[in-house]
Motif scaffolding. Structure first.
Motif, PDB file in Angstrom:
ATOM      1  N   ARG A  58       0.832  -1.203   0.000  1.00 38.86           N
ATOM      2  CA  ARG A  58       0.000   0.000   0.000  1.00 38.86           C
ATOM      3  C   ARG A  58       0.872   1.263   0.000  1.00 38.86           C
ATOM      4  O   ARG A  58       0.625   2.196  -0.774  1.00 38.86           O
ATOM      5  N   LEU A  59       1.905   1.279   0.828  1.00 35.54           N
ATOM      6  CA  LEU A  59       2.782   2.439   0.891  1.00 35.54           C
ATOM      7  C   LEU A  59       3.575   2.601  -0.405  1.00 35.54           C
ATOM      8  O   LEU A  59       3.826   3.727  -0.857  1.00 35.54           O
ATOM      9  N   TRP A  60       3.959   1.491  -1.012  1.00 38.17           N
ATOM     10  CA  TRP A  60       4.673   1.534  -2.286  1.00 38.17           C
ATOM     11  C   TRP A  60       3.786   2.167  -3.358  1.00 38.17           C
ATOM     12  O   TRP A  60       4.222   3.055  -4.101  1.00 38.17           O
ATOM     13  N   LEU A  61       2.541   1.723  -3.428  1.00 42.43           N
ATOM     14  CA  LEU A  61       1.606   2.280  -4.413  1.00 42.43           C
ATOM     15  C   LEU A  61       1.385   3.767  -4.173  1.00 42.43           C
ATOM     16  O   LEU A  61       1.397   4.576  -5.114  1.00 42.43           O
ATOM     17  N   LEU A  62       1.198   4.151  -2.925  1.00 42.90           N
ATOM     18  CA  LEU A  62       0.980   5.561  -2.618  1.00 42.90           C
ATOM     19  C   LEU A  62       2.204   6.401  -2.987  1.00 42.90           C
ATOM     20  O   LEU A  62       2.070   7.546  -3.435  1.00 42.90           O
ATOM     21  N   ARG A  63       3.381   5.839  -2.825  1.00 40.51           N
ATOM     22  CA  ARG A  63       4.592   6.563  -3.218  1.00 40.51           C
ATOM     23  C   ARG A  63       4.630   6.778  -4.731  1.00 40.51           C
ATOM     24  O   ARG A  63       4.993   7.863  -5.205  1.00 40.51           O
TER      25      ARG A  63
END
Length: 225
Positions: free
Chosen positions: A95-100
């Motif tokens: 999720r954090l990777w996608l948001l980045r």
């Protein structure tokens, strides 16, 4: 990047070997059928147990394409999540990777048949998007020139089946970008009925390679995957 350049609706585009579409003039990257969370969804519904690395593999491919192209706009052509629960079930690291990847980019989620409602990831959510001469949507219609996905087209060369773009004078269908996605053979009547007689299949892999769209099934016993 071993890309293949072509025009659709008067627009200069590039097919990337990964299965992404690059529109340099708009600094835009378009991908289709990411199917984030496919392994989790199959396990949740009692299906086949697959190694749970599909989302990370797809994110790594997307990260690489965004870095290589410098894209500031992204269009995801639907079925970005394998079902409506898959977005909420993404591991926190994914999720954090996608948001980045989304941060600082104009990001559009086109709604698909697997994910017909907006997800809580920001960006804009649309049934279709018209940009210049082109319309972006999940499933091909008669409204052209258009860019779509949904069918996960594949074609074979030298006895090996590979995901491919399908291109004719008015329509482009993207391959599935996500890991663990199946595909529909280019000789399937659904696809031969959609695409013009002069259609090309642009194979993905180490380089984008164009050939006349295969419209006949390979002989039994010669197809390798």
């Amino acid at each position: 990047m071993n890309t293949l350049e072509f025009h659709l609706g008067g627009v200069a585009l590039r097919a990337l070997p990964s299965g992404a579409l690059h529109w340099p003039g708009q600094r835009l990257l378009c991908v289709s059928d990411l199917h984030f969370g496919k392994a989790e969804r199959l396990a949740r519904r009692g299906g086949a147990l697959l190694p749970p690395y599909d989302t990370e593999t797809t994110l790594a491919r997307l990260d690489s394409d965004l870095e290589a192209t410098g894209a500031r706009q992204v269009i995801c052509l639907g079925d970005s999540f394998d079902d409506l629960a898959a977005a909420g079930a993404l591991p926190e690291a994914a999720r954090l990777w996608l948001l980045r990847l989304m941060a600082g980019r104009d990001w559009t989620w086109i709604l698909g048949n697997h994910d017909p409602a907006p997800q809580d990831f920001g960006g804009s959510h649309r049934a279709a998007l018209r940009l210049g001469a082109l319309t972006f949507r999940h499933i091909a219609t008669a409204d052209t020139p258009e860019v779509s996905g949904h069918y996960h087209p594949k074609a074979s060369v030298a006895g090996r089946s590979r995901p491919c773009f399908l291109l004719d004078a008015q329509r482009l269908i993207l391959p599935a970008y996500g890991a663990y996605t199946g595909g529909l053979a280019s000789h399937d009547p659904v696809l031969t009925g959609l695409m013009g007689a002069d259609a090309l299949a642009i194979l993905t892999g180490t380089r984008a390679l164009a050939l006349p769209m295969p419209r006949m099934a390979p002989k039994p016993g010669v197809l390798r995957r």
